[in-house]
Enzyme design. Sequence first.
Site, PDB file in Angstrom:
ATOM      1  N   ASP A 173       0.640  -0.982   0.168  1.00 33.29           N
ATOM      2  CA  ASP A 173       0.182  -0.301   0.054  1.00 33.29           C
ATOM      3  C   ASP A 173       0.808   1.137   0.053  1.00 33.29           C
ATOM      4  O   ASP A 173       2.040   1.201   0.093  1.00 33.29           O
ATOM      5  CB  ASP A 173      -0.952  -0.044   1.251  1.00 33.29           C
ATOM      6  CG  ASP A 173      -1.522   0.770   0.970  1.00 33.29           C
ATOM      7  OD1 ASP A 173      -2.196   1.249   0.266  1.00 33.29           O
ATOM      8  OD2 ASP A 173      -2.206   1.063   2.172  1.00 33.29           O
ATOM      9  N   HIS A 208       2.825   2.781  -9.342  1.00 32.71           N
ATOM     10  CA  HIS A 208       1.967   0.945  -9.354  1.00 32.71           C
ATOM     11  C   HIS A 208       3.604   0.951  -9.740  1.00 32.71           C
ATOM     12  O   HIS A 208       3.798   0.099  -9.641  1.00 32.71           O
ATOM     13  CB  HIS A 208       1.086   1.255  -9.691  1.00 32.71           C
ATOM     14  CG  HIS A 208      -0.314   1.810  -9.382  1.00 32.71           C
ATOM     15  ND1 HIS A 208      -0.133   1.012  -7.609  1.00 32.71           N
ATOM     16  CD2 HIS A 208      -1.596   2.432  -9.533  1.00 32.71           C
ATOM     17  CE1 HIS A 208      -1.474   1.710  -7.986  1.00 32.71           C
ATOM     18  NE2 HIS A 208      -2.330   2.480  -8.520  1.00 32.71           N
ATOM     19  N   LEU A 242      10.354 -20.882  -3.798  1.00 34.58           N
ATOM     20  CA  LEU A 242       8.938 -19.974  -3.174  1.00 34.58           C
ATOM     21  C   LEU A 242       7.890 -20.047  -4.248  1.00 34.58           C
ATOM     22  O   LEU A 242       8.165 -20.300  -5.341  1.00 34.58           O
ATOM     23  CB  LEU A 242       9.939 -18.626  -3.112  1.00 34.58           C
ATOM     24  CG  LEU A 242       8.760 -17.863  -2.764  1.00 34.58           C
ATOM     25  CD1 LEU A 242       8.728 -17.437  -1.154  1.00 34.58           C
ATOM     26  CD2 LEU A 242       9.742 -16.068  -3.314  1.00 34.58           C
TER      27      LEU A 242
HETATM   28  C1  IPE Z   1      -5.628  -2.518  -0.138  1.00 32.15           C
HETATM   29  O1  IPE Z   1      -5.057  -1.253  -0.823  1.00 32.15           O
HETATM   30  C2  IPE Z   1      -5.845  -3.389  -1.886  1.00 32.15           C
HETATM   31  C3  IPE Z   1      -4.085  -3.396  -1.975  1.00 32.15           C
HETATM   32  C4  IPE Z   1      -3.086  -3.338  -2.211  1.00 32.15           C
HETATM   33  C5  IPE Z   1      -4.425  -4.077  -3.160  1.00 32.15           C
HETATM   34  P1  IPE Z   1      -6.202   0.002  -0.469  1.00 32.15           P
HETATM   35  O2  IPE Z   1      -5.384   0.887  -1.083  1.00 32.15           O
HETATM   36  O3  IPE Z   1      -6.790  -0.513  -1.934  1.00 32.15           O
HETATM   37  O4  IPE Z   1      -7.006  -0.178   0.916  1.00 32.15           O
HETATM   38  P2  IPE Z   1      -7.536   0.749   1.386  1.00 32.15           P
HETATM   39  O5  IPE Z   1      -8.700   1.226   0.542  1.00 32.15           O
HETATM   40  O6  IPE Z   1      -6.607   1.549   2.293  1.00 32.15           O
HETATM   41  O7  IPE Z   1      -8.322   0.128   2.599  1.00 32.15           O
HETATM   42  C1  IPE Z   2      -1.303   0.157  -3.454  1.00 28.49           C
HETATM   43  O1  IPE Z   2      -1.572   1.481  -2.877  1.00 28.49           O
HETATM   44  C2  IPE Z   2      -1.620  -0.447  -4.468  1.00 28.49           C
HETATM   45  C3  IPE Z   2      -3.245  -1.118  -4.869  1.00 28.49           C
HETATM   46  C4  IPE Z   2      -4.155  -1.145  -4.247  1.00 28.49           C
HETATM   47  C5  IPE Z   2      -3.067  -1.811  -5.944  1.00 28.49           C
HETATM   48  P1  IPE Z   2      -2.075   2.489  -3.630  1.00 28.49           P
HETATM   49  O2  IPE Z   2      -2.857   2.753  -4.975  1.00 28.49           O
HETATM   50  O3  IPE Z   2      -3.652   2.336  -2.306  1.00 28.49           O
HETATM   51  O4  IPE Z   2      -1.543   3.668  -3.235  1.00 28.49           O
HETATM   52  P2  IPE Z   2      -2.361   5.108  -1.438  1.00 28.49           P
HETATM   53  O5  IPE Z   2      -2.783   4.371  -0.666  1.00 28.49           O
HETATM   54  O6  IPE Z   2      -3.263   5.396  -2.067  1.00 28.49           O
HETATM   55  O7  IPE Z   2      -1.245   5.904  -1.490  1.00 28.49           O
HETATM   56 MG    MG Z   3      -4.429   2.683  -0.434  1.00 24.60          MG
END
Ligand code: IPE
Ligand code: IPE
Ligand code: MG
Length: 244
Positions: free
Chosen positions: A21, A38, A134
């Site tokens: 995240d 990403h 793995l």
């Molecule tokens: C969780 O992150 C999903 C992934 C890392 C793929 P999100 O950014 O979607 O989660 P929330 O919305 O903060 O809970």
């Molecule tokens: C996690 O990073 C990746 C995915 C959910 C695909 P985010 O895209 O949620 O990044 P933030 O949390 O908005 O910074």
């Molecule tokens: Mg996020």
Amino acid sequence: MIDLDAVDLDRVPAHVGLIMDGNGRWANARGLERTAGHAAGEAALFDTIDGALAVGVRWLTAYTFSTENWSRPADEVEFLMFFNEDLLTRRRDELNAKGVRMHFAGQMDDPRIPARNLEHMASAAELTKGNDTLHLVLAFNYGGRAEIVTAAARLAARVADGELGPDEVDEAALSSGLSVPEMPDVDLVVRTSGEQRLSNFLLWQAAYAELFFADCYWPEFGAQRLVDAVADYQSRRRRFGSVE
Ligand code: IPE
Ligand code: IPE
Ligand code: MG
């Protein structure tokens, strides 16, 4: 160089889950588009895989797209769909050469997933099916609740068919219907970005997982930080409801 001094190689978690995240915030802090975050996250994932290989983690599950992520702006969803597919074609040979077996967990019958993406996932799983250094699970269109509902529906069908008696419904019977049934319970869940929640990740498998919240965005994570998380895990006392 990965420094393994702080880790006891005989007590490594069998299964680590990664909630990757903070990509968007990492990018925004640099004046970039969220999608650049990403893209930067790819290097962090592959470095983390190297860390898992170095320390001897046998199962690594990475959350790449949640069942809730469809609610993001269409261009970001589209980017993530293409990115996941592209990543598989560009990097599956390298993972295969490292002895990594790839699995995919999630709701794959969703018509919103591009057909080509499904094909790439199937061929990456096929290519690497003989490996066992793995096990890398990519949790794609994954939601813990949806996974449990699917497993429950499979169980109900077996009971309806008479294959299983109602009194034979137990934890093992339910978990045999999960996305990757051979996956062991998760010992350690690592989440980056500072958020402290599971966001529907591995709800069944992480019932007794230790949780580690890394104080960085996902693109800043990597092998050494995984090793540090494992060292922290090893300092915990896991009681599983018992006493010492
Ligand atoms: C969780 O992150 C999903 C992934 C890392 C793929 P999100 O950014 O979607 O989660 P929330 O919305 O903060 O809970
Ligand atoms: C996690 O990073 C990746 C995915 C959910 C695909 P985010 O895209 O949620 O990044 P933030 O949390 O908005 O910074
Ligand atoms: Mg996020």
